[in-house]
Design a protein around this motif. Structure first.
Motif, PDB file in Angstrom:
ATOM      1  N   LYS A 346      63.994 -68.788 -37.664  1.00 51.55           N
ATOM      2  CA  LYS A 346      65.081 -68.468 -38.594  1.00 51.55           C
ATOM      3  C   LYS A 346      65.401 -66.977 -38.675  1.00 51.55           C
ATOM      4  O   LYS A 346      65.569 -66.422 -39.762  1.00 51.55           O
ATOM      5  CB  LYS A 346      64.768 -69.014 -39.989  1.00 51.55           C
ATOM      6  N   ASN A 347      65.503 -66.305 -37.529  1.00 49.00           N
ATOM      7  CA  ASN A 347      66.033 -64.946 -37.511  1.00 49.00           C
ATOM      8  C   ASN A 347      66.697 -64.668 -36.167  1.00 49.00           C
ATOM      9  O   ASN A 347      66.568 -65.443 -35.217  1.00 49.00           O
ATOM     10  CB  ASN A 347      64.970 -63.892 -37.845  1.00 49.00           C
ATOM     11  N   LEU A 348      67.451 -63.569 -36.128  1.00 56.41           N
ATOM     12  CA  LEU A 348      68.229 -63.226 -34.942  1.00 56.41           C
ATOM     13  C   LEU A 348      67.743 -61.938 -34.284  1.00 56.41           C
ATOM     14  O   LEU A 348      68.480 -61.276 -33.578  1.00 56.41           O
ATOM     15  CB  LEU A 348      69.725 -63.072 -35.294  1.00 56.41           C
ATOM     16  N   ASP A 349      66.502 -61.582 -34.495  1.00 53.88           N
ATOM     17  CA  ASP A 349      66.018 -60.334 -33.923  1.00 53.88           C
ATOM     18  C   ASP A 349      65.878 -60.383 -32.409  1.00 53.88           C
ATOM     19  O   ASP A 349      65.521 -59.381 -31.788  1.00 53.88           O
ATOM     20  CB  ASP A 349      64.684 -59.937 -34.560  1.00 53.88           C
ATOM     21  N   PHE A 350      66.159 -61.521 -31.800  1.00 49.62           N
ATOM     22  CA  PHE A 350      66.195 -61.549 -30.339  1.00 49.62           C
ATOM     23  C   PHE A 350      67.343 -60.699 -29.796  1.00 49.62           C
ATOM     24  O   PHE A 350      67.392 -60.409 -28.597  1.00 49.62           O
ATOM     25  CB  PHE A 350      66.312 -62.983 -29.823  1.00 49.62           C
ATOM     26  N   MET A 351      68.271 -60.287 -30.654  1.00 49.84           N
ATOM     27  CA  MET A 351      69.351 -59.405 -30.190  1.00 49.84           C
ATOM     28  C   MET A 351      68.882 -57.966 -30.018  1.00 49.84           C
ATOM     29  O   MET A 351      69.612 -57.133 -29.477  1.00 49.84           O
ATOM     30  CB  MET A 351      70.532 -59.444 -31.164  1.00 49.84           C
ATOM     31  N   LEU A 352      67.666 -57.649 -30.467  1.00 54.97           N
ATOM     32  CA  LEU A 352      67.180 -56.279 -30.384  1.00 54.97           C
ATOM     33  C   LEU A 352      66.593 -56.011 -29.000  1.00 54.97           C
ATOM     34  O   LEU A 352      65.425 -55.676 -28.846  1.00 54.97           O
ATOM     35  CB  LEU A 352      66.129 -56.029 -31.459  1.00 54.97           C
ATOM     36  N   PHE A 353      67.406 -56.190 -27.993  1.00 47.18           N
ATOM     37  CA  PHE A 353      66.967 -56.020 -26.618  1.00 47.18           C
ATOM     38  C   PHE A 353      67.891 -55.043 -25.906  1.00 47.18           C
ATOM     39  O   PHE A 353      69.058 -54.903 -26.240  1.00 47.18           O
ATOM     40  CB  PHE A 353      66.994 -57.356 -25.861  1.00 47.18           C
ATOM     41  N   SER A 354      67.349 -54.387 -24.897  1.00 49.17           N
ATOM     42  CA  SER A 354      68.167 -53.549 -24.017  1.00 49.17           C
ATOM     43  C   SER A 354      68.034 -54.086 -22.605  1.00 49.17           C
ATOM     44  O   SER A 354      67.189 -54.927 -22.317  1.00 49.17           O
ATOM     45  CB  SER A 354      67.709 -52.087 -24.078  1.00 49.17           C
ATOM     46  N   SER A 355      68.857 -53.592 -21.691  1.00 47.47           N
ATOM     47  CA  SER A 355      68.901 -54.140 -20.342  1.00 47.47           C
ATOM     48  C   SER A 355      68.828 -53.036 -19.302  1.00 47.47           C
ATOM     49  O   SER A 355      69.262 -51.912 -19.524  1.00 47.47           O
ATOM     50  CB  SER A 355      70.196 -54.930 -20.139  1.00 47.47           C
ATOM     51  N   SER A 356      68.262 -53.373 -18.158  1.00 47.38           N
ATOM     52  CA  SER A 356      68.197 -52.414 -17.060  1.00 47.38           C
ATOM     53  C   SER A 356      69.198 -52.732 -15.962  1.00 47.38           C
ATOM     54  O   SER A 356      69.204 -52.098 -14.926  1.00 47.38           O
ATOM     55  CB  SER A 356      66.778 -52.411 -16.463  1.00 47.38           C
ATOM     56  N   ARG A 357      70.036 -53.711 -16.174  1.00 45.98           N
ATOM     57  CA  ARG A 357      71.031 -54.036 -15.157  1.00 45.98           C
ATOM     58  C   ARG A 357      72.225 -54.728 -15.801  1.00 45.98           C
ATOM     59  O   ARG A 357      72.183 -55.120 -16.967  1.00 45.98           O
ATOM     60  CB  ARG A 357      70.437 -54.956 -14.080  1.00 45.98           C
ATOM     61  N   ASP A 358      73.286 -54.884 -15.025  1.00 46.45           N
ATOM     62  CA  ASP A 358      74.472 -55.585 -15.505  1.00 46.45           C
ATOM     63  C   ASP A 358      74.164 -57.081 -15.575  1.00 46.45           C
ATOM     64  O   ASP A 358      73.624 -57.666 -14.643  1.00 46.45           O
ATOM     65  CB  ASP A 358      75.635 -55.330 -14.547  1.00 46.45           C
ATOM     66  N   CYS A 359      74.464 -57.699 -16.687  1.00 54.21           N
ATOM     67  CA  CYS A 359      74.157 -59.114 -16.889  1.00 54.21           C
ATOM     68  C   CYS A 359      75.435 -59.882 -17.220  1.00 54.21           C
ATOM     69  O   CYS A 359      75.525 -60.571 -18.236  1.00 54.21           O
ATOM     70  CB  CYS A 359      73.125 -59.290 -17.990  1.00 54.21           C
ATOM     71  N   GLU A 360      76.447 -59.724 -16.406  1.00 51.75           N
ATOM     72  CA  GLU A 360      77.752 -60.310 -16.723  1.00 51.75           C
ATOM     73  C   GLU A 360      77.716 -61.825 -16.789  1.00 51.75           C
ATOM     74  O   GLU A 360      78.552 -62.444 -17.446  1.00 51.75           O
ATOM     75  CB  GLU A 360      78.779 -59.853 -15.682  1.00 51.75           C
ATOM     76  N   GLU A 361      76.750 -62.447 -16.099  1.00 47.52           N
ATOM     77  CA  GLU A 361      76.718 -63.905 -16.104  1.00 47.52           C
ATOM     78  C   GLU A 361      76.149 -64.480 -17.393  1.00 47.52           C
ATOM     79  O   GLU A 361      76.168 -65.685 -17.592  1.00 47.52           O
ATOM     80  CB  GLU A 361      75.906 -64.422 -14.900  1.00 47.52           C
ATOM     81  N   TYR A 362      75.627 -63.629 -18.268  1.00 50.03           N
ATOM     82  CA  TYR A 362      75.059 -64.071 -19.528  1.00 50.03           C
ATOM     83  C   TYR A 362      75.908 -63.593 -20.697  1.00 50.03           C
ATOM     84  O   TYR A 362      76.522 -62.530 -20.634  1.00 50.03           O
ATOM     85  CB  TYR A 362      73.643 -63.510 -19.704  1.00 50.03           C
ATOM     86  N   PRO A 363      75.898 -64.336 -21.817  1.00 53.85           N
ATOM     87  CA  PRO A 363      76.505 -63.799 -23.032  1.00 53.85           C
ATOM     88  C   PRO A 363      75.786 -62.519 -23.454  1.00 53.85           C
ATOM     89  O   PRO A 363      74.588 -62.366 -23.198  1.00 53.85           O
ATOM     90  CB  PRO A 363      76.279 -64.928 -24.061  1.00 53.85           C
ATOM     91  N   THR A 364      76.489 -61.628 -24.106  1.00 54.23           N
ATOM     92  CA  THR A 364      75.894 -60.333 -24.459  1.00 54.23           C
ATOM     93  C   THR A 364      74.826 -60.443 -25.535  1.00 54.23           C
ATOM     94  O   THR A 364      74.020 -59.525 -25.699  1.00 54.23           O
ATOM     95  CB  THR A 364      76.987 -59.358 -24.943  1.00 54.23           C
ATOM     96  N   TRP A 365      74.792 -61.534 -26.289  1.00 51.21           N
ATOM     97  CA  TRP A 365      73.794 -61.702 -27.350  1.00 51.21           C
ATOM     98  C   TRP A 365      72.510 -62.348 -26.848  1.00 51.21           C
ATOM     99  O   TRP A 365      71.512 -62.407 -27.569  1.00 51.21           O
ATOM    100  CB  TRP A 365      74.355 -62.579 -28.485  1.00 51.21           C
ATOM    101  N   LEU A 366      72.506 -62.841 -25.616  1.00 53.55           N
ATOM    102  CA  LEU A 366      71.389 -63.638 -25.105  1.00 53.55           C
ATOM    103  C   LEU A 366      70.388 -62.765 -24.358  1.00 53.55           C
ATOM    104  O   LEU A 366      70.736 -62.110 -23.380  1.00 53.55           O
ATOM    105  CB  LEU A 366      71.920 -64.737 -24.175  1.00 53.55           C
ATOM    106  N   PRO A 367      69.131 -62.732 -24.791  1.00 49.39           N
ATOM    107  CA  PRO A 367      68.117 -62.003 -24.018  1.00 49.39           C
ATOM    108  C   PRO A 367      67.930 -62.646 -22.649  1.00 49.39           C
ATOM    109  O   PRO A 367      67.885 -63.870 -22.532  1.00 49.39           O
ATOM    110  CB  PRO A 367      66.841 -62.169 -24.853  1.00 49.39           C
ATOM    111  N   VAL A 368      67.865 -61.850 -21.619  1.00 47.24           N
ATOM    112  CA  VAL A 368      67.711 -62.338 -20.257  1.00 47.24           C
ATOM    113  C   VAL A 368      66.529 -61.643 -19.605  1.00 47.24           C
ATOM    114  O   VAL A 368      65.980 -60.692 -20.156  1.00 47.24           O
ATOM    115  CB  VAL A 368      69.000 -62.122 -19.437  1.00 47.24           C
ATOM    116  N   PRO A 369      66.102 -62.082 -18.418  1.00 47.38           N
ATOM    117  CA  PRO A 369      64.861 -61.564 -17.838  1.00 47.38           C
ATOM    118  C   PRO A 369      64.763 -60.054 -17.730  1.00 47.38           C
ATOM    119  O   PRO A 369      63.674 -59.512 -17.832  1.00 47.38           O
ATOM    120  CB  PRO A 369      64.840 -62.214 -16.449  1.00 47.38           C
TER     121      PRO A 369
END
Length: 621
Positions: A346-369
């Motif tokens: 019951k929280n949205l802190d998964f949005m507290l992520f940064s990225s090392s590459r372009d992740c255009e195939e994913y939504p911007t709110w979704l943590p990816v590898p």
């Protein structure tokens, strides 16, 4: 289990070797390794047992390695099977002379040709390694069994100081202080003495995701360095000592063996950390997505294993409805993780992520590898469950959008023309970028005063005081003032960060706490973009995509369920739909327990306002 997604064995009898397993009774296969002497062919039999009946067996942990050359081994009942070279060596080294060894080995005991079987065997991983009599960790590496360092390992563990130190402590900061005493135990030996053993810790074995989670869930570990056996607690004890010595004694020493330890999550949790007991008992207070984010530096063969390889560490209730399916695209795997996360944590802190590459195939709110946690609080269990205002977030059926309740807080007015991106940039340039934004808010300030502005210290100390559950590291503020004074005087200011840190470490003020604090501050300075807002706030932005930086039309929002503000960009073609630019750090929303955003919502409600009066439904894409 080294990598269940990569088949490397076949049976000459076709599918008859692997009859279907009963899911209801949690059936697995055990390999009875027949006894033999060196040079004898490997033989044995596969038999089916139910975990519910508490069978006795050992679990094998190893790196699969190259699939060729294959070796055919003969099993009882007329079957034969081909196995890879590493498994063949491991079975040869572990085989007993006079009696069989009951062993669970993934490449033999799971039908690697059957994705459906893998789908129900992988979730049993936690039980297999928890309930195994012993985990036998085999490394394809030679070591002299008479090496003095091996004998010294036993003393390292069994002396009285160690026994006092490992007592459970409720406070993690006290645990750290106690573990610092470990560094005194090997003063009579330099690191060259330990090199034969530290070389083991650089083996590629430690860099596999599956192996790291096996180590943390197993209650009894025995290392086999080919035919030389080492007690698990001995080798892992030295690992802890190396890690702590590197962090607290030799932070800037490029030759220190701690520099070469694997960057994972598991081993760092081993040395008496109170969280381990919860993980071993299926009651982890850490969400699955945290473990996934910390597994980025480890090796897997397929992307879904970044999730599936962490299931054994997660809370059993969170993952109860998460299915293992290697046929799913990785984006769907991650969306399923988030759906479960929303229901359980019951929280949205998964949005507290940064990225090392372009992740255009994913939504911007979704943590990816490739998106790493912006700070190590991320969703630290239900203890930090955030106020949802009675209006939960929801993921769309196609997994592309996230509906949230939010309130617009501010607008971006200015971002620095200099974008910090790497440790190789000059130290003064990074600090000047913050100063540039400060002057936009306070244009009458003298530049000399900017360097000592209290707000700069408040902003830059944020990673050390929130969400971890203990007080900020002593010396952080001292280190920050030291950096600002260096920038003000020009001393070392033109050096890049690594060279500047080396120079600062040699100054009279450079005690252990000072160096440790500097080491933690610098990565954040190098990764954040300074910004000033319309209402005069000075902050830092950690972007979710390195190619997309904040601009003056972006907005700062408070999202119900997320413990820090976020910078959003409204879509021109879809009003009310926003992409996530990054997490925003403002001093007013930073505290030790990471709950001031929740408090902001609660204060509005306590004044008699209804959630619908000051929030609105927006869609993140």
């Amino acid at each position: 289990m080294s990598d269940p997604a990569t088949p490397n064995q076949t049976s000459t009898e076709g599918s008859s070797l692997y009859q279907p397993l009963n899911r209801e009774t949690n059936e697995i296969r055990i390999f009875d390794l027949s006894p033999g002497k060196a040079g004898d062919p490997i033989t044995g039999r596969l038999r089916v047992v139910s975990l519910n009946r508490k069978p006795r067996f050992d679990a094998l942990s190893y790196v699969w390695g190259a699939p060729e050359p294959q070796t055919v081994i003969t099993l009882r009942g007329g079957h034969s099977v081909s196995i890879g070279p590493n498994l063949h060596l491991a079975l040869s080294d572990l085989r007993r002379r006079w009696r069989p060894l009951k062993l669970w080995a993934d490449a033999l005991c799971i039908n690697q040709q059957d994705d459906e079987e893998k789908g129900h065997q992988v979730p049993l991983m936690s039980r297999i390694f928890r309930e195994a009599r012993m985990m036998r960790a085999w490394l394809n590496q030679e070591i002299d069994a008479k090496c003095p360092a091996l004998r010294a390992l036993r003393w390292l563990v069994e002396n009285s100081l160690y026994k006092r130190e490992v007592r459970a402590t409720p406070c993690w900061s006290n645990t750290i202080k106690r573990r610092l005493h470990m560094l005194q135990e090997v003063e009579s030996h330099d690191w060259n003495f330990w090199k034969p053993v530290t070389d083991i810790l650089e083996n590629k074995y430690w860099f596999r995701l599956w192996i790291q989670q096996e180590l943390i869930i197993s209650s009894n570990v025995r290392f086999h360095i080919r035919k030389t056996e080492i007690a698990g607690r001995h080798l892992l004890r030295l690992h802890d000592k190396l890690l702590l010595s590197w962090l607290y004694e030799s932070v800037l020493d490029a030759d220190h063996p701690g520099q070469r330890l694997p960057e994972g999550y598991t081993l760092a949790l081993l040395g008496g950390n109170q969280l381990v007991d919860g993980i071993k008992n299926f009651n982890s207070i850490i969400p699955l997505i945290f473990f996934v984010s910390k597994s980025i530096g480890l090796e897997t063969t397929k992307l879904p294993d970044l999730v599936y390889g962490c299931l054994a560490l997660a809370n059993s209730s969170e993952i109860s409805t998460l299915r293992v399916d290697y046929a799913l695209p990785i984006s769907q795997v991650y969306t399923d993780v988030i759906r479960n996360h929303l229901v359980y944590w019951k929280n949205l802190d998964f949005m507290l992520f940064s990225s090392s590459r372009d992740c255009e195939e994913y939504p911007t709110w979704l943590p990816v590898p490739d998106r790493l946690p912006d700070f190590e609080v991320v969703m630290w269990g239900k203890r930090l469950e955030l106020d949802w205002l009675g209006i939960p977030a929801s993921v769309s059926d196609d997994g592309l959008s996230l509906g949230v309740q939010a309130c617009q807080l501010d607008k971006v007015a200015h971002t620095s023309s200099f974008t910090p991106s790497a440790r190789g940039v000059p130290m003064a340039a990074d600090l000047q970028a913050v100063s540039e934004c400060y002057l936009k808010i306070h244009p009458d300030s003298m530049e000399g005063e900017v360097w000592s502005a209290e707000c700069l210290v408040d902003i830059l100390k944020w990673p050390f005081s929130i969400g971890i559950g203990y007080d900020p590291i002593e010396g952080v503020q001292k280190a920050l003032w030291g950096l600002l004074e260096v920038a003000k005087s020009g001393q070392h200011a033109e050096l890049d960060w690594d060279r500047a840190l080396e120079a600062l470490a040699r100054t009279p003020a450079a005690d252990k706490e000072f160096i440790t604090a500097l080491r933690q501050i610098v990565p954040h300075l190098c990764a954040q973009i300074p910004m000033a807002t319309h209402y005069g706030r000075l902050g830092l932005v950690g972007c979710t995509n390195p190619d997309v930086t904040p601009r003056e039309t972006d907005q700062v929002w408070l999202v119900a369920g997320c413990s820090q503000p976020v910078v959003l960009r409204e879509q021109d073609s879809s009003p009310g739909h926003f992409s996530v630019i990054g997490i925003a750090k403002f001093a007013e929303f930073i505290d030790q327990h990471n709950t001031r955003v929740t408090g902001w919502f609660q204060d509005r409600i306590s004044r008699g306002e209804a959630p619908e009066d000051f929030t609105q439904r927006i869609v993140l894409v």
